[in-house]
Design a protein around this motif. Structure first.
Motif, PDB file in Angstrom:
ATOM      1  N   GLU B  53      49.588  55.652  23.011  1.00 39.52           N
ATOM      2  CA  GLU B  53      50.486  54.945  23.924  1.00 39.52           C
ATOM      3  C   GLU B  53      49.746  53.788  24.591  1.00 39.52           C
ATOM      4  O   GLU B  53      50.293  52.691  24.754  1.00 39.52           O
ATOM      5  CB  GLU B  53      51.041  55.906  24.979  1.00 39.52           C
ATOM      6  CG  GLU B  53      52.132  55.252  25.822  1.00 39.52           C
ATOM      7  CD  GLU B  53      52.519  56.072  27.055  1.00 39.52           C
ATOM      8  OE1 GLU B  53      52.109  57.235  27.146  1.00 39.52           O
ATOM      9  OE2 GLU B  53      53.216  55.498  27.928  1.00 39.52           O
ATOM     10  N   VAL B  54      48.496  54.021  24.968  1.00 39.12           N
ATOM     11  CA  VAL B  54      47.711  52.956  25.586  1.00 39.12           C
ATOM     12  C   VAL B  54      47.607  51.778  24.623  1.00 39.12           C
ATOM     13  O   VAL B  54      47.890  50.619  24.974  1.00 39.12           O
ATOM     14  CB  VAL B  54      46.297  53.450  25.977  1.00 39.12           C
ATOM     15  CG1 VAL B  54      45.478  52.304  26.558  1.00 39.12           C
ATOM     16  CG2 VAL B  54      46.378  54.602  26.966  1.00 39.12           C
ATOM     17  N   ARG B  55      47.220  52.071  23.383  1.00 39.84           N
ATOM     18  CA  ARG B  55      47.080  51.005  22.388  1.00 39.84           C
ATOM     19  C   ARG B  55      48.383  50.246  22.175  1.00 39.84           C
ATOM     20  O   ARG B  55      48.396  49.021  22.062  1.00 39.84           O
ATOM     21  CB  ARG B  55      46.637  51.585  21.040  1.00 39.84           C
ATOM     22  CG  ARG B  55      45.179  51.890  20.995  1.00 39.84           C
ATOM     23  CD  ARG B  55      44.706  52.111  19.557  1.00 39.84           C
ATOM     24  NE  ARG B  55      43.286  52.384  19.583  1.00 39.84           N
ATOM     25  CZ  ARG B  55      42.358  51.432  19.649  1.00 39.84           C
ATOM     26  NH1 ARG B  55      42.699  50.159  19.634  1.00 39.84           N
ATOM     27  NH2 ARG B  55      41.087  51.749  19.725  1.00 39.84           N
ATOM     28  N   ALA B  56      49.480  50.994  22.134  1.00 39.56           N
ATOM     29  CA  ALA B  56      50.781  50.342  21.897  1.00 39.56           C
ATOM     30  C   ALA B  56      51.140  49.428  23.068  1.00 39.56           C
ATOM     31  O   ALA B  56      51.640  48.312  22.878  1.00 39.56           O
ATOM     32  CB  ALA B  56      51.861  51.405  21.688  1.00 39.56           C
ATOM     33  N   ARG B  57      50.860  49.894  24.287  1.00 38.42           N
ATOM     34  CA  ARG B  57      51.180  49.086  25.471  1.00 38.42           C
ATOM     35  C   ARG B  57      50.327  47.817  25.503  1.00 38.42           C
ATOM     36  O   ARG B  57      50.817  46.738  25.848  1.00 38.42           O
ATOM     37  CB  ARG B  57      50.961  49.908  26.745  1.00 38.42           C
ATOM     38  CG  ARG B  57      51.954  51.044  26.946  1.00 38.42           C
ATOM     39  CD  ARG B  57      53.265  50.554  27.546  1.00 38.42           C
ATOM     40  NE  ARG B  57      53.043  50.062  28.893  1.00 38.42           N
ATOM     41  CZ  ARG B  57      53.015  50.836  29.984  1.00 38.42           C
ATOM     42  NH1 ARG B  57      53.219  52.137  29.888  1.00 38.42           N
ATOM     43  NH2 ARG B  57      52.813  50.317  31.174  1.00 38.42           N
ATOM     44  N   VAL B  58      49.066  47.956  25.147  1.00 34.50           N
ATOM     45  CA  VAL B  58      48.187  46.776  25.146  1.00 34.50           C
ATOM     46  C   VAL B  58      48.612  45.812  24.036  1.00 34.50           C
ATOM     47  O   VAL B  58      48.673  44.592  24.241  1.00 34.50           O
ATOM     48  CB  VAL B  58      46.709  47.200  24.991  1.00 34.50           C
ATOM     49  CG1 VAL B  58      45.811  45.984  24.769  1.00 34.50           C
ATOM     50  CG2 VAL B  58      46.246  47.984  26.222  1.00 34.50           C
ATOM     51  N   ALA B  59      48.938  46.363  22.878  1.00 31.86           N
ATOM     52  CA  ALA B  59      49.327  45.513  21.744  1.00 31.86           C
ATOM     53  C   ALA B  59      50.614  44.743  22.037  1.00 31.86           C
ATOM     54  O   ALA B  59      50.833  43.655  21.486  1.00 31.86           O
ATOM     55  CB  ALA B  59      49.495  46.367  20.488  1.00 31.86           C
ATOM     56  N   ALA B  60      51.444  45.292  22.912  1.00 31.50           N
ATOM     57  CA  ALA B  60      52.734  44.656  23.209  1.00 31.50           C
ATOM     58  C   ALA B  60      52.607  43.522  24.222  1.00 31.50           C
ATOM     59  O   ALA B  60      53.582  42.811  24.484  1.00 31.50           O
ATOM     60  CB  ALA B  60      53.718  45.707  23.719  1.00 31.50           C
ATOM     61  N   LEU B  61      51.412  43.340  24.806  1.00 34.87           N
ATOM     62  CA  LEU B  61      51.253  42.282  25.820  1.00 34.87           C
ATOM     63  C   LEU B  61      51.360  40.909  25.152  1.00 34.87           C
ATOM     64  O   LEU B  61      50.821  40.703  24.061  1.00 34.87           O
ATOM     65  CB  LEU B  61      49.890  42.401  26.496  1.00 34.87           C
ATOM     66  CG  LEU B  61      49.680  43.624  27.391  1.00 34.87           C
ATOM     67  CD1 LEU B  61      48.207  43.714  27.798  1.00 34.87           C
ATOM     68  CD2 LEU B  61      50.558  43.555  28.628  1.00 34.87           C
ATOM     69  N   PRO B  62      51.984  39.950  25.801  1.00 37.14           N
ATOM     70  CA  PRO B  62      51.993  38.601  25.253  1.00 37.14           C
ATOM     71  C   PRO B  62      50.593  37.993  25.339  1.00 37.14           C
ATOM     72  O   PRO B  62      49.804  38.379  26.204  1.00 37.14           O
ATOM     73  CB  PRO B  62      52.967  37.848  26.172  1.00 37.14           C
ATOM     74  CG  PRO B  62      53.015  38.632  27.427  1.00 37.14           C
ATOM     75  CD  PRO B  62      52.711  40.056  27.077  1.00 37.14           C
TER      76      PRO B  62
END
Lengths: 244, 244
Positions: B53-62
């Motif tokens: 989840e952490v990785r997904a949230r970071v990857a979703a940042l513009p």
């Protein structure tokens, strides 16, 4: 009941002060004393606090039907006033008492904010988890010179003969609001209240020991360092004296 | 830029872990290393963490156009991922260096979470305020045996001849991500990198000393305990090596 607050990310780093107040159906108990301590804590952190705003926010809360936890939280950016139920685990400690383990702590460094009630409460939670891992419920911190100080989230109070004692603020402990109220009312139950230092071994010989805090009221120490202690008839009397 | 997050009041009590990552236009720098440390910190607090989840949230940042501060914050209840500007004061420390005062600290108690990067950061801020009140910018903690440990929010790195050193995690310090990267890249500038313990007086004789952290990169120590130190030609070289 408040369930969510909107904060800036910087407010998640424990840089602030708080008070937990026993919010009763007839209003917040010992509010003046808690607000005075909040102001002292804020001063120790060079933190701005608007006492009138705090009072107004508390006064605007709707009445509660059951005793609840009122939290007044001042971060470096904003004030949050929240109401939540008292956890069942806290009520169980008041009813059943707690097993306490003593643990040495070092003298605090000059920049310590230990005498303020700060939001950096992680070490206090960690201390309680450590106590639980050792088969206890809570810790009693002991100074390098061997004196009983306080618990991670409570003041220690004890009865020796007809003397009720707690640890003076000059020892570097957080000034306990519930403990102070208990000592000031001691005469109503034919006891005398005063602050004094006590070594751990002196404390172990007390007639009764309690951890005092706003939500627990008094949690009787039913064992100290693994040595069981008889329940005291004073526990229900003193809880009644304080309106718990 | 994230400006507000919705939290429960319990999340304001510093009971969690975090990482600060240097978010560059080409992405978060040393993300794997920061996530690995976040997981170790969470483990030390018995805190649940969902790395995917952490990785997904970071990857979703513009993407960002200027280097920014990425914070990954895991409280006992939820995960917050925020992006904010790097404060001008931090950039000034990278550019101008810092005046550091040494300060003794006690050995940590057994329940200490000092080796985790926790949200109970109030004492770290208090330590820096204390340094500033003494005419410094930051503190260097020194163990009871006299060894240099770390700053409240940074690892210490120093150059002695062609050897770059930092303090090993076994000393009880937080494992520095920026410092580790610097030591691992030392060969690229014909230096050798290794961990070792150094007393304060040995450290004072080093050719150069820096405080290393994700946002500052390297802040050169321009005075230690009031003794001025010449600026090192290595500061811009090492900053460039790390992409700052």
């Amino acid at each position: 009941m408040t369930d969510r607050v909107l904060v800036s990310p910087a407010e998640l780093f424990g840089d602030g002060v708080f008070e937990t107040v026993h919010l009763r159906p007839d209003g917040p108990w010992l509010l003046d004393q808690h607000l005075a301590r909040l102001a002292r804590s804020a001063g120790r952190l060079d933190l701005a606090l608007a006492p009138d705003e705090v009072r107004a926010r508390v006064a605007a809360l709707p009445p509660v039907t059951a005793a609840s936890a009122l939290r007044i939280i001042q971060t470096r950016e904003s004030l949050h006033v929240t109401v939540s139920p008292i956890p069942a685990s806290v009520l169980a400690e008041r009813r059943d008492g707690i097993r306490v383990l003593s643990a040495p702590v070092a003298d605090p460094p000059p920049w310590s904010t230990a005498a303020a009630k700060t939001l950096s409460y992680g070490p206090n939670f960690a201390a309680k988890r450590w106590a639980q891992a050792q088969g206890g419920d809570d810790l009693l911190w002991v100074s390098p010179a061997g004196y009983a100080l306080e618990g991670p989230t409570a003041s220690v109070v004890w009865l020796a003969g007809d003397e009720l004692h707690s640890v003076p603020e000059s020892a570097g402990v957080l000034a306990g609001t519930t403990a102070a109220e208990l000592l000031s009312r001691a005469a109503a139950v034919d006891l005398r209240g005063s602050y004094r230092m006590s070594t751990l071994s002196e404390l172990a010989r007390a007639d009764a020991i309690w951890f005092a805090s706003a939500l627990r009221g008094l949690a009787e120490v039913t064992s100290l360092d693994g040595v069981a202690r008889a329940r005291s008839p004073w526990t229900p009397r003193l809880l009644a004296l304080l309106g718990y």
